[in-house]
Design a protein around this motif. Structure first.
Motif, short mmCIF file in Angstrom:
data_model
loop_
_atom_site.label_atom_id
_atom_site.label_comp_id
_atom_site.label_asym_id
_atom_site.label_seq_id
_atom_site.Cartn_x
_atom_site.Cartn_y
_atom_site.Cartn_z
N LEU A 103 -7.17 -51.81 -3.41
CA LEU A 103 -7.83 -50.55 -3.05
C LEU A 103 -9.34 -50.67 -3.16
N LEU A 104 -9.83 -51.40 -4.17
CA LEU A 104 -11.27 -51.58 -4.35
C LEU A 104 -11.87 -52.35 -3.18
N VAL A 105 -11.19 -53.42 -2.76
CA VAL A 105 -11.71 -54.23 -1.65
C VAL A 105 -11.67 -53.44 -0.34
N ILE A 106 -10.55 -52.75 -0.09
CA ILE A 106 -10.43 -51.95 1.13
C ILE A 106 -11.50 -50.86 1.17
N SER A 107 -11.77 -50.25 0.02
CA SER A 107 -12.78 -49.20 -0.03
C SER A 107 -14.17 -49.76 0.28
N ALA A 108 -14.48 -50.95 -0.27
CA ALA A 108 -15.78 -51.57 0.00
C ALA A 108 -15.93 -51.92 1.46
N LEU A 109 -14.88 -52.53 2.05
CA LEU A 109 -14.94 -52.89 3.47
C LEU A 109 -15.00 -51.65 4.35
N GLY A 110 -14.21 -50.64 3.99
CA GLY A 110 -14.22 -49.41 4.78
C GLY A 110 -15.57 -48.72 4.73
N PHE A 111 -16.19 -48.69 3.54
CA PHE A 111 -17.50 -48.07 3.40
C PHE A 111 -18.55 -48.82 4.21
N SER A 112 -18.48 -50.16 4.16
CA SER A 112 -19.45 -50.97 4.91
C SER A 112 -19.28 -50.75 6.40
N GLY A 113 -18.03 -50.71 6.86
CA GLY A 113 -17.80 -50.47 8.29
C GLY A 113 -18.26 -49.09 8.73
N ALA A 114 -18.04 -48.09 7.87
CA ALA A 114 -18.46 -46.72 8.21
C ALA A 114 -19.97 -46.62 8.30
N VAL A 115 -20.68 -47.23 7.34
CA VAL A 115 -22.14 -47.19 7.36
C VAL A 115 -22.68 -47.95 8.58
N ALA A 116 -22.07 -49.09 8.90
CA ALA A 116 -22.50 -49.86 10.07
C ALA A 116 -22.33 -49.04 11.35
N TYR A 117 -21.22 -48.31 11.44
CA TYR A 117 -20.99 -47.50 12.63
C TYR A 117 -21.98 -46.34 12.72
N LEU A 132 -27.35 -52.43 4.44
CA LEU A 132 -27.64 -51.25 3.63
C LEU A 132 -26.45 -50.86 2.76
N ALA A 133 -25.25 -50.97 3.33
CA ALA A 133 -24.04 -50.66 2.56
C ALA A 133 -23.93 -51.58 1.35
N GLY A 134 -24.27 -52.85 1.54
CA GLY A 134 -24.25 -53.79 0.42
C GLY A 134 -25.23 -53.41 -0.66
N LEU A 135 -26.43 -52.97 -0.26
CA LEU A 135 -27.42 -52.54 -1.24
C LEU A 135 -26.92 -51.33 -2.04
N VAL A 136 -26.25 -50.41 -1.33
CA VAL A 136 -25.74 -49.22 -2.00
C VAL A 136 -24.63 -49.59 -2.99
N ILE A 137 -23.72 -50.47 -2.57
CA ILE A 137 -22.61 -50.87 -3.46
C ILE A 137 -23.14 -51.61 -4.68
N SER A 138 -24.25 -52.34 -4.51
CA SER A 138 -24.81 -53.11 -5.63
C SER A 138 -25.29 -52.22 -6.76
N GLU A 139 -25.47 -50.92 -6.49
CA GLU A 139 -25.91 -49.99 -7.54
C GLU A 139 -24.76 -49.58 -8.45
#
Length: 453
Positions: A103-117, A132-139
């Protein structure tokens, strides 16, 4: 086309530079910290650059379109900061509390895809949206867990990225324009090094730090290829020009490790040839040590570097009224120490002039608490040459650094990680009820095996 290539060539490679700094153990050094921050700002600058390029391909009224595009970029960056500070860390913490890796991995990938779109809807490259999604997740505190799960994907995508670079190059164009590619490559490295050096001087960095930053950031970064691709899609540059520029960019990346190795000897050479020109020589000397006006000490302790290790040493010496003097290359640290009334010199501890200003010849002990291995070796060699009776105590981080300083016959080498292991082992033995004599013997054997390693 000139504007596009100027913008893309102004960027440096975060992936290459950070990797080299990590391999050389220079991430925590002053120049390593400055370079990392500099690279991060450049990466963020790609967002308005790409939006600006997209506006150039929109026909007439590009000035007003550019202004609107910069407002979009500002909106995107502010939104990323707000999400990274207040929203995403909370959401990912709740997801991680479920204790489901999938669930954690799917959430990260889903969030990155949503921000990219979403960023693509604003005219920003989807790849920059994912960045940018990666920068946000790094927080979030779960960033290491996410990175550990997607590391295989990261390595795969890096390989795909560099393979696709070959699609931008036309071999016949490179062969026909070989000398032009070489000229652009040489011009880029020289000019970027010069500009970076001038900027570092303006920011107050001198000597080896300035030379390392200027030469270390002289290459062109991987985000330039994103700019090339966007410009090619908009029809702003020709495929031939892209092939020539890509060839020059790849050459700057390839030569970067070699330039890193030559920063110290090149800095020494520049310092030597400018000795007779005082106004120029001061830019290659590591700090404003001549401003030091404290009386010379005798039998004192010289602390080189006032970070986590040097700070505790200085505190202990202050409490026991032991005379000491501090050398640090961070202007903020020096300013704070001066406000506290501590004797301090602003400068690079590896510079002979700075060490002489600290009274190295009349000192009793030199504490080498800087993390930069190269600076450590330069400092130790100078002290052993001009003041062989002065005791040298040095900290190290890596096992390989410990071996190198052992060869230099340093009086005392301290590795914080090893000392932490000793303290933990002692606590374990005490909790197991072992006698003090047995504990001492065990720890002694551990230190002996370390010295014989």
């Amino acid at each position: 086309a000139s504007l596009i290539f100027a913008l893309s060539f102004s960027l440096s490679s975060t992936a290459v530079v950070v990797k080299i700094l990590a391999d050389r153990g220079e991430t925590e050094t002053q120049h390593g910290g400055v370079m990392s921050g500099w690279l991060l700002v450049q990466d963020l600058a790609v967002i308005p650059i790409v939006i600006f390029i997209n506006s150039l391909g929109g026909g007439g009224g590009w000035i007003s379109q550019s202004f609107g595009s910069f407002l979009k970029a500002f909106y995107v960056i502010v939104s990323a900061i707000v999400l990274g500070r207040h929203v995403v860390p909370y959401v990912f913490h709740k997801i991680a509390s479920v204790n489901s890796r999938e669930l954690l991995v799917i959430s990260a990938l889903g969030f990155s895809g949503a921000v990219a779109y979403l960023t693509s809807l604003l005219g920003i490259s989807p790849s920059l949206g994912a960045f940018l999604a990666g920068l946000v997740i790094s927080e979030s505190i779960e960033n290491h867990a996410v990175l550990g799960e997607i590391r295989p994907l990261r390595d795969l995508f890096v390989a795909i990225f560099f393979v696709t670079l070959g699609f931008l190059i036309r071999p016949e164009v490179l062969i026909h324009s070989f000398w032009l590619v070489i000229a652009i490559f040489a011009f880029t490295v020289v000019v970027k090094s010069l500009v970076n050096f001038l900027v570092t001087q303006f920011l107050g960095y001198r000597g080896k730090c300035a030379v390392s930053i200027s030469m270390g950031l002289s290459q062109v970064g991987e985000f330039s290829f994103v700019i090339f691709s966007q410009s090619l899609l908009k029809g702003l540059v020709s495929p031939n020009d892209i092939s020539i520029a890509t060839g020059a960019v790849l050459l700057t990346i390839v030569i970067t490790p070699y330039l890193f190795k030559k920063t110290v000897p090149f800095g020494k050479y520049l310092k030597k040839i400018t000795q007779k020109v005082l106004w120029l020589n001061k830019y290659f000397v590591g700090g404003a040590f001549k401003d030091f006006a404290e009386p010379m000490l005798t039998g004192h302790i010289v602390i080189c570097g006032y970070g986590r290790v040097g700070g505790w040493v200085g505190r202990a010496l202050t409490e026991t009224n032991t005379p000491f003097i501090i050398i640090d290359s961070s202007l903020d640290v020096v300013s704070n120490l001066k406000k506290g009334g501590l004797p301090v010199i602003f400068g690079d501890p590896a510079e002979p002039e700075v060490l002489e200003a600290a009274g190295i010849r009349t000192a009793k002990v030199v504490v080498v608490a800087i993390p930069d291995r190269i600076s450590q070796e330069i400092l130790i060699s100078h002290v052993q040459t001009v003041a062989p009776d002065v005791k040298i105590i040095s900290r190290v981080h890596l096992d390989s650094d410990w071996e190198r300083l052992k060869i230099l016959k340093v009086d005392k080498i301290v590795q914080p990680e090893f000392e932490a292991a000793i303290a933990i082992t002692r606590s374990i033995f005490i909790s197991m009820g072992k006698s003090r004599e047995e504990i001492g013997e065990r720890l002694k054997n551990l230190r002996i095996s370390r010295s014989l390693k």
